[in-house]
Write a protein that holds these residues in place. Sequence first.
Motif, PDB file in Angstrom:
ATOM      1  N   TRP A  13       0.849  -1.194   0.000  1.00 30.88           N
ATOM      2  CA  TRP A  13       0.000   0.000   0.000  1.00 30.88           C
ATOM      3  C   TRP A  13       0.880   1.238   0.000  1.00 30.88           C
ATOM      4  N   GLU A  15       0.942   4.558   1.828  1.00 35.67           N
ATOM      5  CA  GLU A  15       0.383   5.283   2.976  1.00 35.67           C
ATOM      6  C   GLU A  15       0.810   6.739   2.814  1.00 35.67           C
ATOM      7  N   TYR A  26      -4.728   5.575   2.567  1.00 37.62           N
ATOM      8  CA  TYR A  26      -4.129   4.347   2.048  1.00 37.62           C
ATOM      9  C   TYR A  26      -4.620   4.126   0.633  1.00 37.62           C
ATOM     10  N   PRO A  64      -4.805  -2.154   5.979  1.00 46.94           N
ATOM     11  CA  PRO A  64      -5.479  -1.054   6.679  1.00 46.94           C
ATOM     12  C   PRO A  64      -6.955  -1.374   6.936  1.00 46.94           C
TER      13      PRO A  64
END
Length: 72
Positions: A13, A15, A26, A64
């Motif tokens: 991901w 972030e 995210y 997340p």
Amino acid sequence: MVGFMQKLNAPWWAEITTVKPSCVYYFGPFDTSAEAKEAYPGYVEDLDGEGAQGIVVVIKRCNPEVLTKCEE
């Protein structure tokens, strides 16, 4: 050990944290860190266009729970 193994199998991901507004975003999931690194400049450009300040990007493996967290 289980948590470590889960993290190794987690997707990648981007972030993205902003100071103003105080948010964490995210973007993903991606299969590889290279895919995430290739994609994040577009997300940063969108946030910058919306007036976000203090943008920091971290590429990491995670899962997340929410895709956007902002302080009120």
